[in-house]
Design an enzyme around this catalytic site. Structure first.
Site, short mmCIF file in Angstrom:
data_model
loop_
_atom_site.label_atom_id
_atom_site.label_comp_id
_atom_site.label_asym_id
_atom_site.label_seq_id
_atom_site.Cartn_x
_atom_site.Cartn_y
_atom_site.Cartn_z
N ARG A 229 6.57 -27.62 -29.95
CA ARG A 229 7.81 -26.94 -30.31
C ARG A 229 8.91 -27.42 -29.38
NH1 ARG A 229 5.59 -26.20 -34.42
NH2 ARG A 229 5.03 -24.24 -35.44
N HIS A 277 9.64 -33.30 -37.83
CA HIS A 277 8.56 -32.30 -37.83
C HIS A 277 7.48 -32.66 -38.85
CE1 HIS A 277 7.78 -27.89 -36.62
NE2 HIS A 277 6.66 -28.40 -37.05
P1 NAP Z 1 -4.40 -23.26 -29.96
O1 NAP Z 1 -5.70 -23.58 -30.59
O2 NAP Z 1 -4.01 -21.81 -29.81
O3 NAP Z 1 -4.38 -23.95 -28.52
C1 NAP Z 1 -3.36 -23.74 -27.61
C2 NAP Z 1 -3.71 -24.43 -26.30
O4 NAP Z 1 -2.59 -24.25 -25.41
C3 NAP Z 1 -4.93 -23.80 -25.61
O5 NAP Z 1 -5.66 -24.80 -24.94
C4 NAP Z 1 -4.28 -22.84 -24.61
O6 NAP Z 1 -5.09 -22.60 -23.45
C5 NAP Z 1 -3.06 -23.65 -24.22
N1 NAP Z 1 -2.02 -22.74 -23.66
C6 NAP Z 1 -1.35 -21.76 -24.27
N2 NAP Z 1 -0.50 -21.15 -23.42
C7 NAP Z 1 -0.66 -21.78 -22.23
C8 NAP Z 1 -0.07 -21.63 -20.95
N3 NAP Z 1 0.85 -20.69 -20.72
N4 NAP Z 1 -0.48 -22.45 -19.96
C9 NAP Z 1 -1.42 -23.39 -20.18
N5 NAP Z 1 -2.02 -23.61 -21.38
C10 NAP Z 1 -1.63 -22.81 -22.39
O7 NAP Z 1 -3.20 -23.96 -30.74
P2 NAP Z 1 -3.27 -25.29 -31.65
O8 NAP Z 1 -3.79 -24.95 -33.01
O9 NAP Z 1 -3.94 -26.37 -30.88
O10 NAP Z 1 -1.71 -25.60 -31.85
C11 NAP Z 1 -0.85 -25.87 -30.76
C12 NAP Z 1 0.60 -25.87 -31.20
O11 NAP Z 1 0.88 -27.04 -31.97
C13 NAP Z 1 0.98 -24.74 -32.17
O12 NAP Z 1 1.24 -23.53 -31.47
C14 NAP Z 1 2.23 -25.28 -32.83
O13 NAP Z 1 3.36 -24.91 -32.08
C15 NAP Z 1 2.06 -26.80 -32.73
N6 NAP Z 1 1.94 -27.42 -34.07
C16 NAP Z 1 2.86 -28.37 -34.41
C17 NAP Z 1 2.76 -28.99 -35.65
C18 NAP Z 1 3.74 -30.07 -36.05
O14 NAP Z 1 3.73 -30.50 -37.20
N7 NAP Z 1 4.58 -30.55 -35.17
C19 NAP Z 1 1.72 -28.66 -36.53
C20 NAP Z 1 0.80 -27.69 -36.13
C21 NAP Z 1 0.92 -27.08 -34.90
P3 NAP Z 1 -6.55 -21.88 -23.58
O15 NAP Z 1 -7.45 -22.94 -24.17
O16 NAP Z 1 -6.92 -21.56 -22.20
O17 NAP Z 1 -6.33 -20.70 -24.48
#
Ligand code: NAP
Length: 314
Positions: A229, A277
Site C-alpha cells: 500500500r 495497482h
Molecule cells: P498477511 O497474510 O496478513 O501477512 C502480513 C505479513 O505482514 C505477516 O507476515 C505479518 O507478520 C506482517 N506484518 C503485519 N504488520 C506488521 C508489523 N507491524 N511489523 C512487522 N510485520 C508486520 O497479508 P498478505 O495476504 O500477505 O497481504 C499483504 C498485503 O499485500 C495486503 O495487506 C495488501 O495490502 C497487499 N496486497 C496488494 C495487492 C496488489 O495488487 N498490489 C494485492 C493483494 C494484496 P506476522 O506473520 O507476524 O503476522
C-alpha cells in the site's frame, strides 16, 4: 428456500454484474443478490454478506450481519471505516493470488537484477556497453511481510537462488530465509538488502514505516518494490533518496492516492517505474470458489473462517 446473501460493492454496474455472475456460478445453492435490490425483510435476515470495498452506510442497513467476506486481500479501508463492534471481517486468502503476486515479485526482481532500467537508458542514448551481472545468490532480497503473499514470493526467489531475508511482526522462521522482527531487525535487514520488497498490510504501525530515516538506512544503491500500500512508504523521502542517488530505482504499484494524480512527480521520474495497482489482482473464478467454500462451511457448521484481528488491523 435458498438463503439470500447480499453482495455489497462500491463499484459500477458492469463490474457488479460480472462479480454476481462469477459468485452465482460458484455457489448455485445460495441466492446472491446486489444489496441495492434487496427488500427490507431480506436486509433484516442477512447474517453474512460478500463485499468488495463496501459503503459502510450500506452495511449499516444490514443490522443482523455476523460477518462479511471481502473479495480483496487488503482490508485496511474496511477496518478503518467499520465500527470495532461491527460484523467480523474475513479477507480473501487465495493461493492463486499469492502465486500471481509471486510472479510479479519475480518479474520485477529480475527487472532490477538484470539492470533493465539502465539498458533502457543506454538504448535511448545509443550506447553499446555491457555491465557485470552478479549471480542471484549475490543479491539479497529483503521482504517486508512474510504472510500469505510474502512467503510464496520468498519461496520462488529461493528457487531462483536469490539470497532471501524476511521481516515480520512475529519473526516466524522459514527454511532458507533469514528472518527478522522489530525495529532493530528491520534496520538490519534494510542495511543488507539489495532489493527491498514491501508486502506488509497498511496498519497504524506500518503507515510511514519506510520514512526518511529508514530509506536513508537502506544499502547504498539498493532498489525498492512496493506492492502493498502506498502510505507505507513516505513519497517525498523516497524521491529525495532517488534524487541523491542513494537508492537506484523504485517499482511502485501502489500509491497514497489512486489513480496516481497527473501532477505526481513519480510519473516522469527516470528512476521510478509506475504500475497501476496490477501486481496481485483478485481472480474472480478462484476468489468465488474460496468464498463458496467458506460460506458452505459456515452454513453447515456455523463455523467462521479466520477473521481479521481488529486490534492488529490485519
Ligand atoms: P498477511 O497474510 O496478513 O501477512 C502480513 C505479513 O505482514 C505477516 O507476515 C505479518 O507478520 C506482517 N506484518 C503485519 N504488520 C506488521 C508489523 N507491524 N511489523 C512487522 N510485520 C508486520 O497479508 P498478505 O495476504 O500477505 O497481504 C499483504 C498485503 O499485500 C495486503 O495487506 C495488501 O495490502 C497487499 N496486497 C496488494 C495487492 C496488489 O495488487 N498490489 C494485492 C493483494 C494484496 P506476522 O506473520 O507476524 O503476522
Amino acid at each position: 428456500m435458498k438463503a439470500t446473501i447480499p453482495f455489497v460493492a462500491r463499484t459500477d454496474d458492469a463490474d457488479r454484474e460480472t462479480w454476481l455472475e462469477a459468485l452465482r456460478a460458484a455457489m448455485p445453492s445460495f441466492k446472491i443478490d446486489a444489496f441495492e435490490t434487496l427488500n427490507g425483510e431480506q436486509r433484516q435476515a442477512a447474517r453474512v454478506a460478500i463485499v468488495a470495498d463496501p459503503d459502510p452506510a450500506d452495511l449499516g442497513q444490514l443490522p443482523n450481519l455476523e460477518w462479511i467476506h471481502s473479495l480483496w486481500a487488503g482490508v485496511e479501508r474496511i477496518v478503518t471505516e467499520l465500527p470495532v463492534d461491527g460484523p467480523k471481517i474475513v479477507r480473501l486468502e487465495d493461493p492463486q493470488m499469492a502465486r500471481t503476486m509471486a510472479e510479479a515479485v519475480i518479474a520485477w526482481t529480475l527487472y532490477l537484477h538484470r539492470d533493465m532500467p539502465r539498458y533502457r537508458r543506454q538504448q535511448e542514448a545509443r550506447v553499446w556497453k555491457m555491465h557485470d551481472l552478479p549471480l542471484p545468490s549475490q543479491r539479497t532480497i529483503g521482504i517486508l511481510g512474510l504472510g500469505n503473499l510474502g512467503r510464496m514470493a520468498a519461496g520462488q526467489l529461493l528457487d531462483r537462488q536469490f539470497t532471501v531475508c524476511g521481516w515480520s511482526r512475529s519473526g516466524a522462521g522459514m527454511d532458507g530465509v533469514e528472518t527478522f522482527s522489530g525495529p532493530d531487525g528491520l534496520d538490519r535487514m534494510l542495511s543488507k538488502s539489495d532489493i527491498v520488497i514491501v508486502l506488509v498490510p497498511l496498519t497504524d504501525e506500518t503507515r510511514g514505516l519506510l520514512d526518511a530515516d529508514r530509506l536513508s538506512a537502506m544499502k547504498e544503491g539498493a532498489s525498492l518494490i512496493n506492492f502493498a500500500r502506498g502510505p507505507i512508504v513516505e513519497a517525498t523521502a523516497l524521491l529525495e533518496q532517488l534524487d541523491r542517488g542513494h537508492l537506484k530505482h523504485a517499482v511502485l504499484d501502489v500509491f497514497e492516492q489512486e489513480p496516481l494524480p497527473q501532477e505526481s512527480p513519480f510519473w516522469s521520474h527516470p528512476d521510478v517505474t509506475v504500475l497501476p495497482h496490477i501486481s496481485g489482482p483478485t481472480n474472480r473464478t478462484t476468489a468465488s470458489a474460496i468464498v463458496a467454500e467458506n460460506l458452505a462451511a459456515y452454513f453447515e457448521t456455523g463455523k467462521l473462517p479466520e477473521f481479521v484481528d481488529r486490534k492488529r488491523g490485519y
